[in-house]
Design a protein around this motif. Sequence first.
Motif, PDB file in Angstrom:
ATOM      1  N   ILE A  46       0.770  -1.170   0.114  1.00  0.00           N
ATOM      2  CA  ILE A  46       0.557  -0.371   0.075  1.00  0.00           C
ATOM      3  C   ILE A  46       1.125   0.624   0.542  1.00  0.00           C
ATOM      4  O   ILE A  46       0.958   2.129  -1.082  1.00  0.00           O
ATOM      5  CB  ILE A  46      -0.792   0.223   1.237  1.00  0.00           C
ATOM      6  CG1 ILE A  46      -1.930  -1.043   1.008  1.00  0.00           C
ATOM      7  CG2 ILE A  46      -1.250   1.438   1.535  1.00  0.00           C
ATOM      8  CD1 ILE A  46      -2.493  -1.489   2.463  1.00  0.00           C
ATOM      9  N   HIS A  47       2.131   1.441   1.036  1.00  0.00           N
ATOM     10  CA  HIS A  47       2.960   2.707   1.298  1.00  0.00           C
ATOM     11  C   HIS A  47       3.478   3.025  -0.381  1.00  0.00           C
ATOM     12  O   HIS A  47       4.082   3.562  -0.910  1.00  0.00           O
ATOM     13  CB  HIS A  47       3.835   2.679   2.112  1.00  0.00           C
ATOM     14  CG  HIS A  47       2.969   2.421   3.471  1.00  0.00           C
ATOM     15  ND1 HIS A  47       2.483   3.975   4.031  1.00  0.00           N
ATOM     16  CD2 HIS A  47       2.423   2.038   4.250  1.00  0.00           C
ATOM     17  CE1 HIS A  47       1.860   3.649   4.883  1.00  0.00           C
ATOM     18  NE2 HIS A  47       2.048   2.540   5.053  1.00  0.00           N
ATOM     19  N   GLY A  48       4.003   1.232  -0.807  1.00  0.00           N
ATOM     20  CA  GLY A  48       4.614   0.919  -2.237  1.00  0.00           C
ATOM     21  C   GLY A  48       4.149   2.353  -3.120  1.00  0.00           C
ATOM     22  O   GLY A  48       4.396   2.933  -4.121  1.00  0.00           O
ATOM     23  N   GLY A  55       5.700  14.924   2.420  1.00  0.00           N
ATOM     24  CA  GLY A  55       5.380  14.564   3.803  1.00  0.00           C
ATOM     25  C   GLY A  55       4.582  14.562   4.751  1.00  0.00           C
ATOM     26  O   GLY A  55       5.048  13.417   5.963  1.00  0.00           O
ATOM     27  N   VAL A  56       3.737  15.610   4.734  1.00  0.00           N
ATOM     28  CA  VAL A  56       2.909  15.367   6.609  1.00  0.00           C
ATOM     29  C   VAL A  56       1.465  13.874   5.595  1.00  0.00           C
ATOM     30  O   VAL A  56       1.883  13.469   6.839  1.00  0.00           O
ATOM     31  CB  VAL A  56       2.145  16.548   6.185  1.00  0.00           C
ATOM     32  CG1 VAL A  56       0.745  16.914   6.635  1.00  0.00           C
ATOM     33  CG2 VAL A  56       3.331  17.814   6.826  1.00  0.00           C
ATOM     34  N   GLY A  57       1.390  14.138   4.558  1.00  0.00           N
ATOM     35  CA  GLY A  57       0.398  13.598   4.261  1.00  0.00           C
ATOM     36  C   GLY A  57       1.178  11.719   5.102  1.00  0.00           C
ATOM     37  O   GLY A  57       0.267  10.784   5.025  1.00  0.00           O
ATOM     38  N   LEU A  64       1.131   6.381   7.454  1.00  0.00           N
ATOM     39  CA  LEU A  64       2.500   5.750   8.400  1.00  0.00           C
ATOM     40  C   LEU A  64       1.503   5.541   9.780  1.00  0.00           C
ATOM     41  O   LEU A  64       1.682   4.532  10.094  1.00  0.00           O
ATOM     42  CB  LEU A  64       3.498   6.390   8.094  1.00  0.00           C
ATOM     43  CG  LEU A  64       4.337   5.572   6.953  1.00  0.00           C
ATOM     44  CD1 LEU A  64       6.250   7.034   6.873  1.00  0.00           C
ATOM     45  CD2 LEU A  64       4.447   4.595   6.845  1.00  0.00           C
ATOM     46  N   GLY A  65       0.893   6.670  10.334  1.00  0.00           N
ATOM     47  CA  GLY A  65       0.393   6.701  12.114  1.00  0.00           C
ATOM     48  C   GLY A  65      -0.897   5.445  11.867  1.00  0.00           C
ATOM     49  O   GLY A  65      -1.183   4.387  12.265  1.00  0.00           O
ATOM     50  N   PHE A  87      -3.494   0.226  12.473  1.00  0.00           N
ATOM     51  CA  PHE A  87      -4.301  -0.796  12.248  1.00  0.00           C
ATOM     52  C   PHE A  87      -3.113  -2.319  12.330  1.00  0.00           C
ATOM     53  O   PHE A  87      -4.080  -2.870  12.873  1.00  0.00           O
ATOM     54  CB  PHE A  87      -3.940  -0.702  10.647  1.00  0.00           C
ATOM     55  CG  PHE A  87      -4.846  -1.608   9.695  1.00  0.00           C
ATOM     56  CD1 PHE A  87      -6.455  -2.104   9.858  1.00  0.00           C
ATOM     57  CD2 PHE A  87      -3.772  -2.642   9.093  1.00  0.00           C
ATOM     58  CE1 PHE A  87      -6.611  -3.361   9.073  1.00  0.00           C
ATOM     59  CE2 PHE A  87      -3.828  -4.393   8.388  1.00  0.00           C
ATOM     60  CZ  PHE A  87      -5.709  -3.744   8.640  1.00  0.00           C
ATOM     61  N   PHE A  88      -2.062  -2.209  12.103  1.00  0.00           N
ATOM     62  CA  PHE A  88      -1.171  -3.654  12.808  1.00  0.00           C
ATOM     63  C   PHE A  88      -1.338  -3.505  14.176  1.00  0.00           C
ATOM     64  O   PHE A  88      -1.413  -4.663  14.472  1.00  0.00           O
ATOM     65  CB  PHE A  88       0.255  -3.003  12.022  1.00  0.00           C
ATOM     66  CG  PHE A  88       1.447  -4.177  12.445  1.00  0.00           C
ATOM     67  CD1 PHE A  88       1.352  -5.589  11.814  1.00  0.00           C
ATOM     68  CD2 PHE A  88       1.565  -3.926  13.725  1.00  0.00           C
ATOM     69  CE1 PHE A  88       1.991  -6.168  11.729  1.00  0.00           C
ATOM     70  CE2 PHE A  88       2.767  -4.931  13.676  1.00  0.00           C
ATOM     71  CZ  PHE A  88       2.839  -6.295  12.713  1.00  0.00           C
ATOM     72  N   VAL A  89      -1.562  -2.656  15.289  1.00  0.00           N
ATOM     73  CA  VAL A  89      -0.940  -2.920  16.611  1.00  0.00           C
ATOM     74  C   VAL A  89      -2.444  -3.649  16.887  1.00  0.00           C
ATOM     75  O   VAL A  89      -2.601  -4.354  17.221  1.00  0.00           O
ATOM     76  CB  VAL A  89      -1.405  -1.272  17.152  1.00  0.00           C
ATOM     77  CG1 VAL A  89      -1.731  -0.949  18.937  1.00  0.00           C
ATOM     78  CG2 VAL A  89       0.097  -1.030  16.955  1.00  0.00           C
TER      79      VAL A  89
END
Length: 152
Positions: free
Chosen positions: A63-65, A117-119, A124-125, A130-132
């Motif tokens: 997703i991030h990629g 960068g802000v987005g 990422l947060g 989600f991961f947690v």
Amino acid sequence: MFNELALSTVMALLVVGLHGFGLLGLGRLLELYETRTGGVDVAGPLWRHAALTIGVVLGLFVIHGVEIWLYAALYTAIGAVSDLREAVYFSSISYGSIGYSDVLMAPQWRLLGAIEGVGGAILLGWSVAFFVSVMTPLTAPRKRRPRRDDTP
């Protein structure tokens, strides 16, 4: 400046939408996994928990990629960065809010990189949250709540 803000807004809407649908897709895959395996068994085999964890992390990387590559494609298309390699590099360091310099970016498009960068920090947060939430059932011991008919 208007062009930068307009493109930033379009890209923010695009990557937030993509991210949301990506996380929903991962969530649905996890639901399917739980349905087929009979739920998450905390005492289940370690390899199954490891495979699930790795699968979720790889899904987040994808997703991030995709989001990073979308920004890189935009930077290349508008001529903000000299070539695709530099665009991917610049997008990666901007998205991760690491950034070392905006010297690679054409001056009239630097605001676009800063807003990426802000987005990226927000996305990422969101992924960490989600991961947690996904990993908590696997790592936290199940606590049995006493039933009313239980006697101490």
